[in-house]
Write a protein that holds these residues in place. Structure first.
Motif, PDB file in Angstrom:
ATOM      1  N   SER A 122      10.271  19.090   2.103  1.00 35.38           N
ATOM      2  CA  SER A 122       9.249  19.904   1.435  1.00 35.38           C
ATOM      3  C   SER A 122       8.418  19.055   0.471  1.00 35.38           C
ATOM      4  O   SER A 122       7.221  19.273   0.314  1.00 35.38           O
ATOM      5  N   ILE A 123       9.055  18.051  -0.137  1.00 31.80           N
ATOM      6  CA  ILE A 123       8.333  17.154  -1.058  1.00 31.80           C
ATOM      7  C   ILE A 123       7.368  16.270  -0.266  1.00 31.80           C
ATOM      8  O   ILE A 123       6.212  16.072  -0.656  1.00 31.80           O
ATOM      9  N   ILE A 124       7.877  15.754   0.873  1.00 34.32           N
ATOM     10  CA  ILE A 124       7.030  14.898   1.713  1.00 34.32           C
ATOM     11  C   ILE A 124       5.825  15.688   2.229  1.00 34.32           C
ATOM     12  O   ILE A 124       4.689  15.204   2.202  1.00 34.32           O
ATOM     13  N   GLU A 125       6.070  16.909   2.669  1.00 32.48           N
ATOM     14  CA  GLU A 125       4.951  17.723   3.172  1.00 32.48           C
ATOM     15  C   GLU A 125       3.941  18.021   2.082  1.00 32.48           C
ATOM     16  O   GLU A 125       2.736  18.035   2.329  1.00 32.48           O
ATOM     17  N   ALA A 126       4.437  18.245   0.862  1.00 34.33           N
ATOM     18  CA  ALA A 126       3.516  18.499  -0.251  1.00 34.33           C
ATOM     19  C   ALA A 126       2.658  17.271  -0.503  1.00 34.33           C
ATOM     20  O   ALA A 126       1.451  17.368  -0.748  1.00 34.33           O
ATOM     21  N   ALA A 127       3.280  16.068  -0.410  1.00 34.47           N
ATOM     22  CA  ALA A 127       2.534  14.818  -0.614  1.00 34.47           C
ATOM     23  C   ALA A 127       1.494  14.658   0.485  1.00 34.47           C
ATOM     24  O   ALA A 127       0.369  14.233   0.233  1.00 34.47           O
ATOM     25  N   GLY A 128       1.861  15.015   1.722  1.00 32.20           N
ATOM     26  CA  GLY A 128       0.933  14.950   2.850  1.00 32.20           C
ATOM     27  C   GLY A 128      -0.278  15.817   2.595  1.00 32.20           C
ATOM     28  O   GLY A 128      -1.419  15.403   2.830  1.00 32.20           O
ATOM     29  N   GLU A 129      -0.042  16.992   2.046  1.00 33.50           N
ATOM     30  CA  GLU A 129      -1.165  17.884   1.748  1.00 33.50           C
ATOM     31  C   GLU A 129      -2.060  17.322   0.665  1.00 33.50           C
ATOM     32  O   GLU A 129      -3.278  17.497   0.690  1.00 33.50           O
ATOM     33  N   GLU A 130      -1.447  16.612  -0.277  1.00 29.56           N
ATOM     34  CA  GLU A 130      -2.265  15.993  -1.333  1.00 29.56           C
ATOM     35  C   GLU A 130      -3.203  14.964  -0.724  1.00 29.56           C
ATOM     36  O   GLU A 130      -4.349  14.846  -1.122  1.00 29.56           O
ATOM     37  N   GLU A 131      -2.695  14.191   0.267  1.00 35.82           N
ATOM     38  CA  GLU A 131      -3.532  13.195   0.924  1.00 35.82           C
ATOM     39  C   GLU A 131      -4.710  13.859   1.621  1.00 35.82           C
ATOM     40  O   GLU A 131      -5.836  13.405   1.525  1.00 35.82           O
ATOM     41  N   VAL A 132      -4.414  14.943   2.311  1.00 36.49           N
ATOM     42  CA  VAL A 132      -5.474  15.701   2.984  1.00 36.49           C
ATOM     43  C   VAL A 132      -6.499  16.153   1.948  1.00 36.49           C
ATOM     44  O   VAL A 132      -7.703  15.998   2.128  1.00 36.49           O
TER      45      VAL A 132
END
Ligand SMILES: [Zn+2]
Length: 443
Positions: free
Chosen positions: A312-322
């Motif tokens: 869930s943390i990794i996915e949140a970081a991915g969304e930040e990149e987007v």
């Protein structure tokens, strides 16, 4: 308690059953069992007195003091308290035979223990009262009944010439319930003078004569906290949201596979987070309980929980990149997007409870003795799996069981708790015979 048929005479009795019959026929033992019946008024008084003393988790001091005094009054040897509040009194085998009280290096013990703590927070109204044969109020059954039984058995040993080839250690321990996390027992088996010399443990917990806990249910509890920079719902939109990440962790973790056998369960029991509807929260947390009859399954679920949170943390970081890429398209958003990129969420997973599991060998001597005593008394008890003080010795490969203190009870852990003294003498007879056989010569 539910009475069952006595074994038919044609059925060959086990060596343990013959030993129990021999013990029960001894005049001193018969006198002790009769005394249990006569003493009911005194036992009820002890139970009510104890239940009137508040004992929230980590606040057992006053009960420890009360029990220490009682152990002394009864006449146990070496009455003492340890630094966390466990109370001990012993009766050495040599002392019983020859008035020598100094324990030898090789001395081993049978322990008889009951926990002193309750689940009730400080300030809980304790309306402890008696109506006829029934006692009412928080902790009268769990575990004032258990402590009363420890005292009753100790008093019987001091009063009657009961056979005893091994030393006895009577214990009132702290920290069984909830966040106490078995700390009393843990301390006794890791950091007390008796840690290596308790050969068998009889744990008395709650009411009843129909319980026999020989399997220790293991559990592990966690608090997961996800933190982020927080912000305003409008001007900081796009900043990572700990509540969203926590919800995703729950979603991922709840898909984890659990087996029916060995039975394994998990629960998300508490979630917290956020301060207001128009603020991106700075943190969100949950409390997770994992239980299994298998230590391996507990390990596996813990790993799944850690993976779910990490994902869930990794996915949140991915969304930040987007979010950052989107930001680049719109000049004015560039600065904010870069700030967001730096402030990735963090997660912390803390262990807040750890009760080791395990089970007794079906041929364990303590189990054979308990079953022989039940057969002798015509008492039926099913072997159960539960989380009790016996978890600690059982998980270490030591012999231990947990049983009820007789009578009957209900409403444990509520203000409506009750204990019916009817049939207490059966529970006490069961306890005494188990102790006599455990401390007998046939090791
Ligand atoms: Zn209890």
């Amino acid at each position: 308690m539910s009475p069952a048929a006595l074994p038919s005479p044609a059925e060959p009795q086990s060596a343990f059953e013959r030993e129990i019959a021999r013990l029960a026929a001894q005049p001193a033992v018969r006198s002790a069992l009769a005394w249990f019946r006569d003493q009911e008024a005194e036992f009820s008084r002890w139970q009510l007195d104890l239940a009137r003393i508040p004992a929230p988790p980590f606040g057992e001091q006053a009960r420890s003091d009360w029990l220490e005094e009682k152990f002394q009054a009864i006449g146990l040897d070496n009455v003492q308290k340890d630094k966390i509040g466990n109370v001990f009194g012993s009766r050495s085998a040599e002392g019983a035979r020859s008035a020598r009280t100094k324990p030898t290096k090789k001395e081993t013990f049978v322990s008889i223990s009951a926990h002193l703590d309750t689940v009730f927070p400080r300030g809980t109204p304790l309306n402890i009262r008696q109506q006829g044969r029934k006692l009412f109020g928080p902790s009268v059954s769990d575990n004032a009944a258990g402590v009363t039984a420890v005292l009753a058995v100790a008093a019987a040993f001091e009063r009657f010439e009961l056979p005893q080839a091994e030393s006895l250690l009577f214990i009132g321990n702290v920290g069984e319930e909830g966040e106490g996390d078995l700390r009393g027992m843990r301390h006794i088996f890791s950091d007390s003078p008796w840690k290596d010399s308790i050969r068998a443990s009889l744990v008395l917990d709650g009411a009843g004569s129909d319980t026999l806990v020989a399997e220790a249910l293991g559990s592990r509890r966690f608090e997961v906290v996800i933190r982020g920079p927080g912000g305003h719902s409008w001007s900081d939109f796009g900043a990572p949201n700990p509540i969203v990440a926590l919800a995703r962790s729950i979603h991922f973790f709840s898909q984890t596979r659990v087996s029916a056998s060995p039975k394994t369960t998990f629960n998300i029991g508490v979630i917290r987070g956020g301060t207001s509807v128009n603020s991106i929260p700075e943190s969100a947390s949950m409390r997770v309980d994992i239980r299994s009859t298998s230590a391996l399954e507990i390990e596996r679920l813990e790993l799944d929980l850690r993976r779910a949170v990490e994902r869930s943390i990794i996915e949140a970081a991915g969304e930040e990149e987007v979010e950052e890429k989107l930001g680049e398209k719109f000049e004015g958003k560039k600065t904010r997007a870069r700030e967001t990129r730096r402030s990735t969420l963090t997660a912390e997973i803390a262990l807040i409870g750890n009760r080791p599991g395990g089970e007794l060998d079906p041929n364990a001597r303590i189990l054979q003795i308990a079953r022989a005593v039940d057969a002798h008394l015509g008492n039926s008890a099913l072997i159960q799996r539960a989380s009790t003080d016996a978890n600690i010795p059982i998980s270490m490969g030591r012999e231990a069981i947990a049983i009820g203190a007789g009578g009957s009870g209900g409403g444990a852990h509520t203000q409506q708790e009750w204990f019916d003294t009817t049939g207490r003498e059966l529970g006490l007879a069961r306890i005494l015979l188990i102790v006599l056989a455990l401390a007998g010569d046939s090791k």
